[in-house]
Design an enzyme around this catalytic site. Structure first.
Site, short mmCIF file in Angstrom:
data_model
loop_
_atom_site.label_atom_id
_atom_site.label_comp_id
_atom_site.label_asym_id
_atom_site.label_seq_id
_atom_site.Cartn_x
_atom_site.Cartn_y
_atom_site.Cartn_z
N GLN A 139 13.00 -32.12 -17.55
CA GLN A 139 12.80 -30.85 -18.54
C GLN A 139 11.67 -29.89 -18.09
O GLN A 139 11.85 -28.65 -18.06
CB GLN A 139 12.54 -31.11 -20.02
CG GLN A 139 13.75 -31.75 -20.61
CD GLN A 139 13.59 -31.52 -22.39
OE1 GLN A 139 12.55 -31.67 -22.61
NE2 GLN A 139 14.87 -31.46 -22.92
N GLY A 165 5.33 -29.39 -4.11
CA GLY A 165 4.19 -30.43 -3.73
C GLY A 165 3.53 -30.20 -2.55
O GLY A 165 3.34 -28.89 -2.02
N GLU A 168 1.59 0.71 -0.57
CA GLU A 168 2.32 1.54 -1.42
C GLU A 168 1.91 1.84 -2.75
O GLU A 168 2.70 2.17 -3.73
CB GLU A 168 3.67 1.56 -1.11
CG GLU A 168 4.39 1.97 0.31
CD GLU A 168 5.81 1.77 0.57
OE1 GLU A 168 6.47 2.28 -0.34
OE2 GLU A 168 6.14 1.14 1.53
N1 COS Z 1 5.77 13.91 -7.02
C1 COS Z 1 5.37 15.28 -7.06
N2 COS Z 1 4.13 15.63 -7.32
C2 COS Z 1 3.07 14.66 -7.60
C3 COS Z 1 3.64 13.21 -7.74
C4 COS Z 1 4.98 12.96 -7.63
N3 COS Z 1 4.90 11.70 -7.35
N4 COS Z 1 2.48 12.74 -8.06
C5 COS Z 1 1.31 13.82 -8.18
N5 COS Z 1 2.03 14.89 -8.05
C6 COS Z 1 0.96 16.29 -8.11
C7 COS Z 1 0.64 16.45 -9.29
O1 COS Z 1 1.58 17.03 -10.06
C8 COS Z 1 -0.56 17.22 -8.83
O2 COS Z 1 0.00 18.69 -9.03
P1 COS Z 1 -1.14 20.02 -9.25
O3 COS Z 1 -2.09 19.77 -8.05
O4 COS Z 1 0.20 20.97 -8.91
O5 COS Z 1 -1.33 19.75 -10.44
C9 COS Z 1 -1.01 16.72 -7.54
O6 COS Z 1 0.20 16.12 -7.11
C10 COS Z 1 -2.32 15.92 -8.00
O7 COS Z 1 -1.57 14.85 -8.70
P2 COS Z 1 -2.66 13.99 -9.60
O8 COS Z 1 -3.91 14.73 -10.13
O9 COS Z 1 -2.04 13.09 -10.45
O10 COS Z 1 -3.55 13.06 -8.62
P3 COS Z 1 -4.67 12.07 -8.32
O11 COS Z 1 -5.68 12.33 -7.38
O12 COS Z 1 -5.17 11.84 -9.82
O13 COS Z 1 -3.94 10.86 -7.78
C11 COS Z 1 -2.51 8.84 -7.92
C12 COS Z 1 -2.88 10.09 -8.41
C13 COS Z 1 -3.59 7.68 -8.01
C14 COS Z 1 -1.14 8.08 -8.62
C15 COS Z 1 -2.30 9.05 -6.29
O14 COS Z 1 -3.40 8.97 -5.74
C16 COS Z 1 -1.59 7.73 -5.70
O15 COS Z 1 -0.42 7.45 -5.91
N6 COS Z 1 -2.50 6.83 -4.86
C17 COS Z 1 -2.00 5.76 -4.32
C18 COS Z 1 -1.57 6.13 -2.91
C19 COS Z 1 -0.85 5.09 -2.14
O16 COS Z 1 0.34 4.61 -2.52
N7 COS Z 1 -1.48 4.67 -0.97
C20 COS Z 1 -0.80 3.63 -0.43
C21 COS Z 1 -0.41 4.37 1.02
S1 COS Z 1 1.09 3.83 1.46
S2 COS Z 1 0.93 2.22 2.16
#
Ligand code: COS
Length: 393
Positions: free
Chosen positions: A286, A352, A376
């Protein structure tokens, strides 16, 4: 080991997806690639995936089919099925396909007709290897904090700085690179460029070795000049372009995690039916049945979120709406990678001592899955994205 594909009967999928899943499963089951050298193996997978037409799902068809894609648009469900099916068989094969899509995704979304014609058909045939260069040593989750810059002089841009954790680094033919063009403007001061691997001033020789080997490198840009025609998308529009690209491919990372989790579950089921113990087999107990039940539910929960994210995006594209699927893609990526880690860990435990023996499938899956919870957009970034969306709703 052959995966079952009954999940393709779910209403998220069309005939094209069901046929794709079945034919890819048959094809990949016949492929054996020596993966001792990850760079050579990745090149070989790109060659085979290109020659057999699978990379054609990484790009759109374009006008009169000129861009090399099979379908009119990038289809998230096709990408999910491709990655899920390949990852079940070989996580490196999945990686090879995924990077062709991620590395060229921004060209599909924002490239000029000339840029699309120059790169996408060769990505689809596997003749050009693609890469996506966003992260830096101090700008991973906080992508907007990047410092690599480009300055313009006449008809050329000069890039200086460094990118790291770049998948396909060292074997790619081109890098879609995101850099600051207005350092004071944060996320609104980033622009994308297509940098060919042989551009003077680009050094991609610093390889990074990770627990589940795949081509990975640090890129150094030193007075690296690219023509103005290599600018991709709008000036200072690079951050949104990067995020839009990730919106498509994050759901496909979930697909890859799902493939690995399904494989771990299949290995656990097979092992539990064969392993003799206390006068019976492991599956008679189980405790084993409860674990398998938990694993199966974790897999299905991940699958439903993944397929929903992909379906929502495809449906939005089909209807021509600009609805963002950022939160749904984040939920899928977070849940599928975290659940897969748990499922694989449980499968390993069930094996194991064999589970930690180098060379067993669950041992390599245990290493393979780990980076998917980081790249990503780490799980914590996905939590942030979902949390922000919940607060805004
Ligand atoms: N599609 C379209 N526009 C987007 C968006 C999306 N998915 N995500 C954010 N935006 C836009 C926002 O609308 C904002 O626009 P304005 O400047 O016109 O207001 C701008 O981009 C900035 O967005 P936000 O303020 O949310 O950005 P942050 O710096 O707070 O970052 C995170 C947000 C943390 C979510 C982002 O930096 C992220 O995804 N980081 C991870 C990156 C990543 O995946 N790295 C791995 C690399 S690939 S291996």
């Amino acid at each position: 080991m052959t995966p079952t594909i009954t999940h393709l009967n779910l209403p998220f999928f069309d005939t094209v997806h069901r046929d794709l899943g079945a034919s890819l499963r048959d094809w990949v089951g016949q492929q054996t690639v020596d993966e001792t050298d990850d760079r050579q193996a990745c090149r070989e997978w790109v060659r085979r995936l290109g020659a057999s037409g699978w990379l054609r799902y990484c790009v759109p068809a374009g006008p009169d089919g000129t861009l090399g894609g099979t379908l009119p648009r990038l289809d998230s469900r096709a990408l999910v099925i491709l990655r899920e099916t390949l990852a079940f068989h070989s996580p490196l094969a999945d990686f090879a396909l995924a990077m062709q899509g991620l590395g060229s995704g921004a060209i599909t979304l924002a490239g000029t007709p000339a840029q699309q014609a120059a790169y996408l058909p060769l990505v689809a045939s596997g003749e050009k290897i693609a890469a996506f260069a966003l992260s830096e040593a101090n700008a991973g989750s906080d992508a907007g904090a990047m410092t690599t810059s480009a300055t313009r002089a006449g008809d050329a841009w000069t890039l200086n700085g460094s990118k790291t954790w770049i998948s396909n680094g060292g074997i790619a033919d081109f890098y879609v690179t995101f850099v600051k063009t207005d350092p004071a403007a944060g996320t609104r001061g980033i622009t994308a460029f297509i940098v060919d691997a042989d551009t003077a001033g680009l050094d991609s020789t610093e390889h990074i070795t990770v627990i589940a080997p795949h081509p990975l490198a640090t890129l150094k840009f030193k007075q690296c000049a690219v023509g103005a025609d290599q600018q991709l998308g709008m000036l200072h529009g690079g951050f949104k372009l990067a995020m839009q690209t990730l919106d498509i491919f994050r759901a496909s990372v979930a697909g890859a995690a799902l493939g690995m989790a399904r494989r771990a579950l299949a290995e656990a089921v097979s092992h539990s039916k064969q392993r003799r113990m206390f006068g019976g087999v492991l599956a008679d107990f189980q405790l084993t049945q409860a674990k398998l039940g938990e694993m199966a539910a974790l897999v299905d929960a991940a699958a439903l979120l993944t397929y929903r994210a992909a379906w929502l995006r495809d449906e939005g594209e089909r209807l021509g709406s600009s609805v963002r699927v950022t939160a749904e893609a984040a939920m899928a990526k977070m849940t599928a990678t975290e659940n897969a880690q748990r499922v694989i860990d449980m499968a390993l435990q069930m094996h194991g001592g064999l589970g930690v023996k180098v060379g067993t499938k669950v041992e390599s899956l245990y290493r393979d899955i780990r980076s998917l919870r980081i790249y990503e957009g780490a799980t914590e970034v996905q939590q942030l994205i979902i949390g922000k969306a919940v607060l805004q709703s």
